[in-house]
Design an enzyme around this catalytic site. Structure first.
Site, PDB file in Angstrom:
ATOM      1  N   THR A 163      -4.428  -4.854   1.297  1.00 39.69           N
ATOM      2  CA  THR A 163      -3.698  -3.596   1.450  1.00 39.69           C
ATOM      3  C   THR A 163      -4.500  -2.582   2.272  1.00 39.69           C
ATOM      4  O   THR A 163      -3.918  -1.711   2.910  1.00 39.69           O
ATOM      5  CB  THR A 163      -3.337  -2.993   0.081  1.00 39.69           C
ATOM      6  N   LYS A 221       0.858  -1.185   0.000  1.00 35.73           N
ATOM      7  CA  LYS A 221       0.000   0.000   0.000  1.00 35.73           C
ATOM      8  C   LYS A 221       0.892   1.233   0.000  1.00 35.73           C
ATOM      9  O   LYS A 221       1.904   1.273   0.707  1.00 35.73           O
ATOM     10  CB  LYS A 221      -0.886   0.011   1.257  1.00 35.73           C
TER      11      LYS A 221
END
EC number: 1.7.3.3
Length: 323
Positions: A83, A23
């Protein structure tokens, strides 16, 4: 024997495989984090610490591990940490972190990731720091910095990156980088550019004295990566001090090129901080073009340079000091 050779080839290919996910652009803000205190001061800078009343980062998380291969090759997500969960994890840990530096926060969160998800073999955490300026407000003795109101700044941003890998039941720092990005400086005189190759492709005139506008990113690594965490403030190198070194050297040195300038900055950084192993640069030349030559003295009229612009990349280590 044939089977063994095929296996060796397959393992070699796997070792070289790029496989990670994560992420990025996770914006996290913390108010009243622990202050950074006790840093060593240097002649080029007045910086001696920061209050961390407002501490903001844009974080990037990267997970690595062989357990993630089925998610790519078989659409098997049984080992995949979403994520979105990574984002929430980072935000939660901002309330748990008791340190005072970006690098320390990244190390703290990365370590917690490895503790929480045992199938993750390594995690790379990086971040740029959001700069904020305290605004000046009336006080008892004139104007003073507010401890409540801040301006979102367009100034330089500190940078940190910590690459952690699992080591038996613990983790260790495999790689570490600190930095400051987005420095923009203009020096109105005391810069030249002469003596370069002259051939049929040369149209740029030599300049004995020019106004020099540069943008600059500076990165550094520690001999002991643990020093980057700020747990021993005297061993920590604040990005604000490195920024100040750059501008002081720019002021002091009559440089004949940007290459010469960044080399002199690098030497000064390595001289000031014996705990650093290396320093590296990416510089961009945005030198303004003179449009009139009939003004008296040092006065000039200048314009923006056309694209494309030049750039320089350079790295140094402690051997440059010995030379």
């Amino acid at each position: 024997m044939s089977y063994s050779n095929e296996t060796d080839t397959e393992l070699e290919s796997t070792d070289q495989r790029t496989m990670n996910y994560g992420k990025e652009k996770v914006a996290v803000y913390r108010t009243y984090a622990n202050p950074l205190e006790g840093v060593r001061t240097i002649p080029e800078s007045s910086f001696d610490g920061r209050d961390n009343i407002l501490f903001g980062l844009e974080v990037r998380v990267q997970f690595e591990g062989e357990e993630f291969l089925p998610s790519f090759s078989e659409a098997d997500n049984s080992k995949v940490v979403a994520t979105d969960s990574m984002k929430n994890f980072v935000l939660h840990q901002a309330g748990e972190y008791e340190g005072a530096t970006a690098e320390g926060f990244l190390h703290f969160v990365g370590t917690e990731f490895l503790k929480t998800y045992p199938h993750v073999e390594a995690v790379k955490m990086s971040a740029k720091e959001y700069p904020f300026d305290q605004r000046m407000v009336p006080g008892d003795d004139g104007f003073e910095p507010s401890d409540l109101v801040f301006r979102v700044s367009d100034d330089e941003s500190a940078f940190g990156e910590v690459f952690l890998e699992r080591k038996e039941d613990d983790s260790r720092i495999k790689e570490q980088t600190s930095g400051i990005t987005g420095i923009e400086l203009v020096k109105v005189k005391g810069n030249s550019f002469t003596g370069y190759v002259q051939d049929e492709y040369t149209t740029l005139p030599e300049r004995e004295d020019r106004a020099l506008y540069i943008s600059l990113d500076i990165f550094w690594t520690y001999s002991d990566p643990e020093d980057a965490l700020g747990e021993e403030p005297q061993r920590y190198v604040p990005a604000e001090q490195v920024r100040d070194i750059a501008q002081v050297v720019f002021h002091e040195v009559d440089s004949n090129s940007i290459q010469d300038l960044i080399y002199q900055i690098g030497l000064r950084v390595l001289e000031r901080y014996s705990q650093l192993e290396s320093v590296s640069f990416e510089a961009n030349n945005r030198t303004w073009i003179e449009v009139r030559e009939d003004l008296e003295g040092d006065a000039k009229v200048l314009r923006e340079p056309p694209r494309p612009t030049g750039y320089q990349q350079f790295s140094m280590d402690r051997s440059d000091l010995e030379e």
